[in-house]
Design an enzyme around this catalytic site. Structure first.
Site, PDB file in Angstrom:
ATOM      1  N   GLU A   1      20.452  46.656  34.932  1.00  0.00           N
ATOM      2  CA  GLU A   1      19.638  47.866  34.789  1.00  0.00           C
ATOM      3  C   GLU A   1      19.603  48.413  33.358  1.00  0.00           C
ATOM      4  O   GLU A   1      18.543  48.777  32.856  1.00  0.00           O
ATOM      5  CB  GLU A   1      20.254  48.922  35.710  1.00  0.00           C
TER       6      GLU A   1
ATOM      7  N   THR B   1      23.333  40.725  37.573  1.00  0.00           N
ATOM      8  CA  THR B   1      24.461  41.613  37.841  1.00  0.00           C
ATOM      9  C   THR B   1      25.183  41.117  39.079  1.00  0.00           C
ATOM     10  O   THR B   1      24.536  40.728  40.065  1.00  0.00           O
ATOM     11  CB  THR B   1      24.084  43.101  38.059  1.00  0.00           C
ATOM     12  N   ILE B   2      26.508  41.128  39.019  1.00  0.00           N
ATOM     13  CA  ILE B   2      27.243  40.733  40.232  1.00  0.00           C
ATOM     14  C   ILE B   2      27.030  41.764  41.330  1.00  0.00           C
ATOM     15  O   ILE B   2      27.195  41.470  42.496  1.00  0.00           O
ATOM     16  CB  ILE B   2      28.765  40.537  39.982  1.00  0.00           C
ATOM     17  N   ASP B   3      26.650  42.994  40.946  1.00  0.00           N
ATOM     18  CA  ASP B   3      26.521  44.071  41.938  1.00  0.00           C
ATOM     19  C   ASP B   3      25.304  43.908  42.851  1.00  0.00           C
ATOM     20  O   ASP B   3      25.229  44.544  43.899  1.00  0.00           O
ATOM     21  CB  ASP B   3      26.416  45.426  41.225  1.00  0.00           C
TER      22      ASP B   3
ATOM     23  N   ARG C   1      50.716  43.708  58.352  1.00  0.00           N
ATOM     24  CA  ARG C   1      50.293  44.732  57.383  1.00  0.00           C
ATOM     25  C   ARG C   1      48.807  45.019  57.424  1.00  0.00           C
ATOM     26  O   ARG C   1      48.016  44.177  57.851  1.00  0.00           O
ATOM     27  CB  ARG C   1      50.613  44.246  55.964  1.00  0.00           C
TER      28      ARG C   1
ATOM     29  N   GLY D   1      31.501  47.156  42.552  1.00  0.00           N
ATOM     30  CA  GLY D   1      30.324  47.791  43.161  1.00  0.00           C
ATOM     31  C   GLY D   1      30.394  49.273  42.864  1.00  0.00           C
ATOM     32  O   GLY D   1      31.063  50.031  43.542  1.00  0.00           O
TER      33      GLY D   1
ATOM     34  N   ARG E   1      49.186  47.443  51.970  1.00  0.00           N
ATOM     35  CA  ARG E   1      49.191  47.005  50.571  1.00  0.00           C
ATOM     36  C   ARG E   1      47.745  47.002  50.058  1.00  0.00           C
ATOM     37  O   ARG E   1      46.811  46.795  50.834  1.00  0.00           O
ATOM     38  CB  ARG E   1      49.721  45.574  50.448  1.00  0.00           C
TER      39      ARG E   1
ATOM     40  N   VAL F   1      38.313  39.436  38.062  1.00  0.00           N
ATOM     41  CA  VAL F   1      38.382  38.069  38.620  1.00  0.00           C
ATOM     42  C   VAL F   1      37.020  37.728  39.233  1.00  0.00           C
ATOM     43  O   VAL F   1      36.563  36.585  39.169  1.00  0.00           O
ATOM     44  CB  VAL F   1      39.490  38.010  39.699  1.00  0.00           C
ATOM     45  N   GLN F   2      36.359  38.762  39.803  1.00  0.00           N
ATOM     46  CA  GLN F   2      35.059  38.542  40.457  1.00  0.00           C
ATOM     47  C   GLN F   2      33.957  38.146  39.477  1.00  0.00           C
ATOM     48  O   GLN F   2      32.896  37.674  39.874  1.00  0.00           O
ATOM     49  CB  GLN F   2      34.612  39.820  41.198  1.00  0.00           C
TER      50      GLN F   2
HETATM   51  O1  F6P Z   1      28.003  46.139  36.432  1.00  0.00           O
HETATM   52  C1  F6P Z   1      28.835  45.121  36.801  1.00  0.00           C
HETATM   53  C2  F6P Z   1      30.270  45.583  36.893  1.00  0.00           C
HETATM   54  O2  F6P Z   1      31.080  44.448  37.099  1.00  0.00           O
HETATM   55  C3  F6P Z   1      30.548  46.647  37.947  1.00  0.00           C
HETATM   56  O3  F6P Z   1      30.722  46.123  39.230  1.00  0.00           O
HETATM   57  C4  F6P Z   1      31.806  47.275  37.410  1.00  0.00           C
HETATM   58  O4  F6P Z   1      31.927  48.614  37.840  1.00  0.00           O
HETATM   59  C5  F6P Z   1      31.606  47.228  35.923  1.00  0.00           C
HETATM   60  O5  F6P Z   1      30.700  46.173  35.679  1.00  0.00           O
HETATM   61  C6  F6P Z   1      32.865  47.006  35.138  1.00  0.00           C
HETATM   62  O6  F6P Z   1      32.557  47.068  33.797  1.00  0.00           O
HETATM   63  P1  F6P Z   1      33.501  46.658  32.601  1.00  0.00           P
HETATM   64  O7  F6P Z   1      33.402  45.163  32.431  1.00  0.00           O
HETATM   65  O8  F6P Z   1      32.944  47.369  31.437  1.00  0.00           O
HETATM   66  O9  F6P Z   1      34.897  47.047  32.957  1.00  0.00           O
END
Ligand code: F6P
Length: 345
Positions: free
Chosen positions: A102, A124-126, A161, A169, A269, A276-277
């Site tokens: 965006e 974007t991964i989001d 657990r 996200g 926990r 990592v994502q």
């Molecule tokens: O916009 C993608 C994203 O991975 C979001 O899911 C997350 O909130 C943000 O970027 C993390 O950003 P940064 O890499 O600046 O810590």
């Protein structure tokens, strides 16, 4: 034509396949390609590297971006827009391919209105970018989160657990919803729907009362605790804002775990998956989608169809106005959330 490519915003797996595709297709179309480093920052500082066929060889499977990235907002830099136009002219850049989410595409939209010949590729991964069914990077992130949930299942079961898994996200719960569904989560909490702590605990108590000795809770980092009758609100990791005005989130997982343990007595926990994502190799889906987007963007440039973004609609890649992609965020589909809820508790 001399075409400039850049990758802006948070990185994600699939950026290199897009760069490779833009370069290979543009060279086939008879053009020269350069890559600006670190997103808009590279263009503001006129820093770029030549991208020929050799430069993009062997990068298809590699995570991250060979061009590196930054969250630089051109419109927060004094004379940012004018500097970009001047640098493009001086370096003989005829057109730009901006690969980003965006924020990056928002800048591209404004530059287009100022006369810059630019096309966009949605990243974007989001998966929260409007005007495309999916962004590349999302599928990889979901698979990483799903695998983590699978692994947490076995240890949760061994120790009776509750495991809280915090996934990325910020404003949309797509990763939480898809990874939670794929991983068999017992509750999924998303930014779009503030949750009541007591309701979460009730679901877990009922599940354990029917004989289950463990539970998996998937929570998006931007999920909000509805505290109309309590005391907290959005959990911020830091009050610091980036140049697009975003706060750094993170922390809801730990808070949720401690509240669940306190209110239910179940040992709990938290695992925060974090960046990592965003790391490592893209999935086959993201490599193919990135490649299709990249070739399509190169074709938009070839046709002179600027101010557009490559977009996935069903199974087809189509052109949509850049503006349509950045007006509003794409939040989760309630129908899908209802399907996921069938398995809560
Ligand atoms: O916009 C993608 C994203 O991975 C979001 O899911 C997350 O909130 C943000 O970027 C993390 O950003 P940064 O890499 O600046 O810590």
């Amino acid at each position: 034509m001399k075409i400039g490519v850049l990758t802006g915003g948070g990185d994600c797996p699939g950026l290199n396949p897009v760069i490779r595709a833009v370069v290979r297709k543009s060279i086939q179309n008879g053009h020269e390609v350069v890559g600006f480093t670190e997103g808009w920052k590279g263009l503001l500082e006129n820093k770029y590297i030549d991208l020929d066929v050799d430069a993009v060889s062997g990068i298809l499977h590699r995570g991250g971006t060979i061009l590196r990235s930054s969250r630089t907002n051109v419109y927060k830099v004094p004379n940012g827009e004018a500097t970009i136009i001047k640098n493009m002219k001086e370096s003989g850049i005829d057109a730009l391919v901006a690969i980003g989410g965006e924020d990056t595409l928002g800048v591209a939209t404004k530059l287009y209105k100022a006369g810059v010949k630019v096309v966009g590729v949605p990243k974007t991964i989001d998966n929260d970018l409007n005007a495309t069914d999916y962004t590349f990077g999302f599928d990889t992130a979901v698979n990483i989160a799903m695998e983590a949930i699978d692994r947490l299942h076995t240890t949760a079961e061994s120790h009776n657990r509750v495991m809280v898994v915090e996934v990325m996200g910020r404003h949309a719960g797509w990763i939480a919803l898809h990874s939670g569904m794929a991983g068999g989560a017992d509750i999924i909490l998303i930014p779009e729907q503030p949750f009541k702590m007591d309701e979460v605990c009730e679901v877990l108590k009922k599940r354990h009362a029917r004989g289950k000795n463990f539970s998996i809770v998937v929570v998006a980092e931007g999920a909000q605790w509805d505290t109309s009758d309590e005391k907290e609100s959005m959990i911020l990791q830091s009050q610091e804002l980036d140049s697009f005005g975003h706060v750094r989130l993170g922390g809801i997982g730990n808070l949720l775990a401690s509240e669940i343990e306190k209110r239910t007595g179940f040992e709990t926990r938290a695992t925060i998956l974090g960046h990592v994502q965003r790391g490592g190799s893209p999935t086959a889906y993201d490599r193919v989608l990135g490649t299709r987007f990249g070739v399509f963007a190169a074709e938009l440039v070839q046709k002179g169809d600027f101010g557009k973004m490559a977009s996935l609609k069903g199974t087809e890649i189509v052109a949509v106005p850049l503006e349509a992609a950045t007006g509003e965020l794409k939040t989760v589909d309630q129908k899908l959330m209802d399907v996921a809820a069938t398995f809560f508790g």
